[in-house]
Motif scaffolding. Sequence first.
Motif, PDB file in Angstrom:
ATOM      1  N   ASP A   1       0.960  -0.965  -0.256  1.00  0.00           N
ATOM      2  CA  ASP A   1      -0.028   0.211  -0.566  1.00  0.00           C
ATOM      3  C   ASP A   1       1.085   1.632   0.135  1.00  0.00           C
ATOM      4  OD1 ASP A   1      -2.542  -1.533  -0.131  1.00  0.00           O
ATOM      5  OD2 ASP A   1      -2.084  -1.168   2.245  1.00  0.00           O
ATOM      6  N   GLN A   2       1.701   1.018  -0.260  1.00  0.00           N
ATOM      7  CA  GLN A   2       3.008   2.288  -0.177  1.00  0.00           C
ATOM      8  C   GLN A   2       3.400   2.736  -1.726  1.00  0.00           C
ATOM      9  OE1 GLN A   2       3.392   4.082   2.429  1.00  0.00           O
ATOM     10  NE2 GLN A   2       1.478   2.862   3.545  1.00  0.00           N
ATOM     11  N   PRO A   3       3.049   3.797  -2.333  1.00  0.00           N
ATOM     12  CA  PRO A   3       4.044   3.712  -4.109  1.00  0.00           C
ATOM     13  C   PRO A   3       5.567   3.579  -3.766  1.00  0.00           C
ATOM     14  CG  PRO A   3       2.458   6.026  -2.817  1.00  0.00           C
ATOM     15  CD  PRO A   3       2.802   4.731  -1.243  1.00  0.00           C
ATOM     16  N   LEU A   4       5.680   2.688  -5.045  1.00  0.00           N
ATOM     17  CA  LEU A   4       7.650   3.165  -4.772  1.00  0.00           C
ATOM     18  C   LEU A   4       8.136   4.279  -5.320  1.00  0.00           C
ATOM     19  CD1 LEU A   4       7.695  -0.588  -5.426  1.00  0.00           C
ATOM     20  CD2 LEU A   4       8.095   0.234  -4.034  1.00  0.00           C
ATOM     21  N   ASN A   5       8.865   4.792  -5.078  1.00  0.00           N
ATOM     22  CA  ASN A   5       9.023   5.958  -6.222  1.00  0.00           C
ATOM     23  C   ASN A   5      10.349   5.397  -6.933  1.00  0.00           C
ATOM     24  OD1 ASN A   5      10.165   8.214  -6.867  1.00  0.00           O
ATOM     25  ND2 ASN A   5      12.353   8.581  -5.206  1.00  0.00           N
ATOM     26  N   LEU A   6       9.610   5.269  -8.347  1.00  0.00           N
ATOM     27  CA  LEU A   6      10.347   4.252  -9.357  1.00  0.00           C
ATOM     28  C   LEU A   6      10.806   5.772 -10.262  1.00  0.00           C
ATOM     29  CD1 LEU A   6       8.358   1.438  -9.914  1.00  0.00           C
ATOM     30  CD2 LEU A   6      10.808   1.412  -8.387  1.00  0.00           C
ATOM     31  N   THR A   7      12.253   5.198 -11.394  1.00  0.00           N
ATOM     32  CA  THR A   7      12.409   6.059 -12.301  1.00  0.00           C
ATOM     33  C   THR A   7      11.515   5.387 -13.472  1.00  0.00           C
ATOM     34  OG1 THR A   7      13.727   3.942 -13.411  1.00  0.00           O
ATOM     35  CG2 THR A   7      14.677   5.975 -11.880  1.00  0.00           C
ATOM     36  N   VAL A   8      11.380   6.098 -14.485  1.00  0.00           N
ATOM     37  CA  VAL A   8       9.870   5.845 -15.759  1.00  0.00           C
ATOM     38  C   VAL A   8      10.733   4.349 -15.901  1.00  0.00           C
ATOM     39  CG1 VAL A   8       9.521   6.366 -18.337  1.00  0.00           C
ATOM     40  CG2 VAL A   8      10.435   7.689 -16.888  1.00  0.00           C
ATOM     41  N   ALA A   9      12.035   4.104 -16.447  1.00  0.00           N
ATOM     42  CA  ALA A   9      12.409   2.421 -16.762  1.00  0.00           C
ATOM     43  C   ALA A   9      12.022   1.473 -15.865  1.00  0.00           C
ATOM     44  CB  ALA A   9      14.775   2.562 -17.076  1.00  0.00           C
TER      45      ALA A   9
END
Length: 226
Positions: free
Chosen positions: A148-156
């Motif tokens: 339930d916690q958003p991941l901080n991801l790059t576009v790739a």
Amino acid sequence: MIKILMIEDDVELAEILTEYLEQFDMSIIIADDPYIGLSKLKLENFDIVILDLTLPGLDGLEVCKEIRKTSAIPIIISSARHDLTDKVNAFDFGADDYLPKPYNPQELLVRIKSLIRRSEGKVSVADSKNLKKDLVLNEFEHIITLNDQPLNLTVAEYDILSYLIKKEGGAITREELIYNCDAISEDSTNKSIDVIIGRIRTKLGENSKEPKYIHAIRGVGYKLTQ
């Protein structure tokens, strides 16, 4: 009795179909608004969903994707949109059948009975709501959450992880990731995919030697399980 949720803004058509189906021991709840339909699906148990695509406020394809995030309920698309792209997308987003309008109500009845037979023995809608997974892909908001916690991801990273989630349990080659992830250049090497996978694993908090989610398959690529 088979309980059906019909998300359809053509009230006249919905009433005609309801009158016909009720002759065959079926109970139909009509929602002429997609948000009301999604709300009803969360509050009540249904055996099948009949879903129009052209709806006010939220396209039926998005409704289909939203349903599939939490439920394995059979979905029949009932639509006047005959574009092949819509049909392909509907199946990609989790629809089980596609019935182009206009059609005879008897054909809808046959499709419903067929899907109910196929779904017997599978996870019920009530049970499927309890199968919440750690990793959840929300394409509508373009985010992936872990517990339930958003991941901080790059576009790739987002492209690769979302592809792995969609293909959960299947073996995915590095080449498949390169050609199916828009953020990855076709000139990328297998090593660059491994580097991105490593960054994703770090953000998932897992150890590559004892992975919980992303598993390396020797000589092939990766697969995601949860």
